[in-house]
Design an enzyme around this catalytic site. Structure first.
Site, PDB file in Angstrom:
ATOM      1  N   GLU A 192       9.045   5.405   9.421  1.00  0.00           N
ATOM      2  CA  GLU A 192       8.288   6.075   8.549  1.00  0.00           C
ATOM      3  C   GLU A 192       7.081   6.968   9.221  1.00  0.00           C
ATOM      4  O   GLU A 192       6.957   8.141   8.885  1.00  0.00           O
ATOM      5  CB  GLU A 192       7.567   5.005   7.588  1.00  0.00           C
ATOM      6  CG  GLU A 192       6.460   5.454   6.606  1.00  0.00           C
ATOM      7  CD  GLU A 192       5.533   4.414   6.015  1.00  0.00           C
ATOM      8  OE1 GLU A 192       4.401   4.888   5.669  1.00  0.00           O
ATOM      9  OE2 GLU A 192       6.027   3.224   5.885  1.00  0.00           O
ATOM     10  N   CYS A 250      10.473   6.412  -0.430  1.00  0.00           N
ATOM     11  CA  CYS A 250       9.753   5.617  -1.338  1.00  0.00           C
ATOM     12  C   CYS A 250       8.566   6.564  -1.822  1.00  0.00           C
ATOM     13  O   CYS A 250       7.881   7.402  -0.939  1.00  0.00           O
ATOM     14  CB  CYS A 250       8.927   4.422  -0.679  1.00  0.00           C
ATOM     15  SG  CYS A 250       7.551   3.790  -1.491  1.00  0.00           S
ATOM     16  N   HIS A 288      15.230  -2.468   6.436  1.00  0.00           N
ATOM     17  CA  HIS A 288      15.229  -3.276   7.543  1.00  0.00           C
ATOM     18  C   HIS A 288      15.447  -4.799   7.178  1.00  0.00           C
ATOM     19  O   HIS A 288      14.671  -5.482   7.502  1.00  0.00           O
ATOM     20  CB  HIS A 288      13.668  -3.092   8.239  1.00  0.00           C
ATOM     21  CG  HIS A 288      13.563  -1.829   8.893  1.00  0.00           C
ATOM     22  ND1 HIS A 288      12.487  -1.269   9.368  1.00  0.00           N
ATOM     23  CD2 HIS A 288      14.567  -0.936   9.700  1.00  0.00           C
ATOM     24  CE1 HIS A 288      12.717  -0.248   9.939  1.00  0.00           C
ATOM     25  NE2 HIS A 288      13.790   0.042  10.159  1.00  0.00           N
ATOM     26  N   THR A 298       2.435   2.794   5.356  1.00  0.00           N
ATOM     27  CA  THR A 298       2.362   2.078   4.216  1.00  0.00           C
ATOM     28  C   THR A 298       2.135   0.428   4.128  1.00  0.00           C
ATOM     29  O   THR A 298       1.713   0.040   3.306  1.00  0.00           O
ATOM     30  CB  THR A 298       3.352   2.491   2.864  1.00  0.00           C
ATOM     31  OG1 THR A 298       4.536   2.416   3.521  1.00  0.00           O
ATOM     32  CG2 THR A 298       3.080   4.135   2.804  1.00  0.00           C
ATOM     33  N   CYS A 321       0.438   0.672   0.933  1.00  0.00           N
ATOM     34  CA  CYS A 321       1.002   0.547  -0.600  1.00  0.00           C
ATOM     35  C   CYS A 321       0.180  -0.711  -1.030  1.00  0.00           C
ATOM     36  O   CYS A 321       0.209  -1.605  -0.409  1.00  0.00           O
ATOM     37  CB  CYS A 321       2.491   0.310  -0.304  1.00  0.00           C
ATOM     38  SG  CYS A 321       3.353  -0.198  -1.766  1.00  0.00           S
ATOM     39  N   SER A 364      11.886  -5.728  10.706  1.00  0.00           N
ATOM     40  CA  SER A 364      11.053  -5.165   9.696  1.00  0.00           C
ATOM     41  C   SER A 364       9.646  -5.337   9.921  1.00  0.00           C
ATOM     42  O   SER A 364       8.892  -6.369  10.292  1.00  0.00           O
ATOM     43  CB  SER A 364      11.212  -6.076   8.397  1.00  0.00           C
ATOM     44  OG  SER A 364      10.119  -5.913   7.336  1.00  0.00           O
TER      45      SER A 364
END
Length: 279
Positions: free
Chosen positions: A123, A93, A40, A158, A186, A214
């Site tokens: 995601e 990922c 992004h 995440t 994450c 993003s």
């Protein structure tokens, strides 16, 4: 002016890995299709289009080889890729894959699956699919109050804010007789958010760099707003305005997980130039 950069800013492991996989693939094949933008960040996507990575929104538009970006895809899409006999270059990922596996596990074990995140994010769309489209996506404590289930299983996008995750989970705990929680935020996201928070507290102005599409950069911007009076969210140095920096002594800079170092360097140089003009 003193310019400080957050200790954790810019490309995360998953994005760096996806870029490396794309680079290696483009060395062997000059024409590859990416299912959605590789990351992004419009500037990076533009650079990779020049190298031969064409962005498509559907498998039907792809030929020969398809790159799966770091956000991951629903399991049904893998079947379509096999059916079309496309080479699958999977840059999902590992942390995203882990969240997908937990969503699938919770569904199969009979939990009411709750995904904490943005329901429109690619995601999260994949996580929903791994929970057999039986999951409910929420993004606030208020939404958590509407959940009616006795056996709840929780996973997270995440890049979710840790504070928001904790707030929502604390509400869900009140609802269920049984709750199973996988903190799939994450580690890089937590560190990035924490260092942005620390820097914002000692800065007169915060510049947050990243693609406007993003999610993790948007979260950094929101976090900084809680600790600094002047926060600006930009993609490139061209968006900087001289008047932002009048009477400013301490400038803080952070950047999203999809922001390359060269964009950060450009912004730093532009701010130094503004500083010279002002003083």
């Amino acid at each position: 002016m003193k310019i400080r950069i957050a200790q954790n800013a810019g490309f995360c492991y998953g994005v760096r890995r996806a870029i490396k996989i794309a680079d290696e693939a483009l060395e062997k094949n000059k024409s590859i299709y990416s299912l959605g933008p590789i990351i992004h960040n419009p500037q990076v996507v533009s650079e990779y289009e020049k190298k031969g990575l064409k962005v498509v929104e559907s498998i039907d538009e792809a030929k020969n080889a398809i790159l799966i970006r770091s956000h991951g895809i629903p399991p049904q899409i893998y079947k379509l890729i096999n059916k079309k006999k496309l080479e699958c270059i999977d840059a999902t990922c590992p942390f995203v894959k882990e969240a997908q596996d937990y969503a699938k596990q919770l569904y199969e074990e009979g939990y009411f699956v709750v995904i904490i995140g943005d329901k429109n994010h690619p995601e999260v769309q994949a996580h929903i699919a791994y929970a057999n489209y039986q999951a409910q996506v929420i993004n606030s404590k208020e939404e958590a109050k509407n959940i009616q289930a006795q056996k709840i299983g929780v996973v997270s996008q995440t890049t979710q804010s840790v504070d928001n995750f904790v707030s929502i989970v604390s509400e869900l705990v009140k609802k269920a007789k049984e709750i199973r929680i996988f903190n799939t935020i994450c580690d890089a996201t937590e560190k990035r958010q924490e260092s942005a928070k620390e820097l914002a507290q000692i800065s007169d102005i915060m510049i947050v760099i990243g693609g406007k599409n993003s999610a993790n950069t948007r979260k950094l911007f929101e976090i900084c707003l809680n600790f600094c009076k002047k926060v600006y969210y930009i993609e490139t140095k061209e968006e900087l305005k001289k008047e932002w920096f009048y009477n400013v002594k301490n400038v803080g800079i952070t950047a999203g997980a999809s922001t390359p170092s060269w964009l950060i360097d450009d912004v730093i140089q532009a701010i130094e130039s503004i500083d010279n003009d002002i003083h």
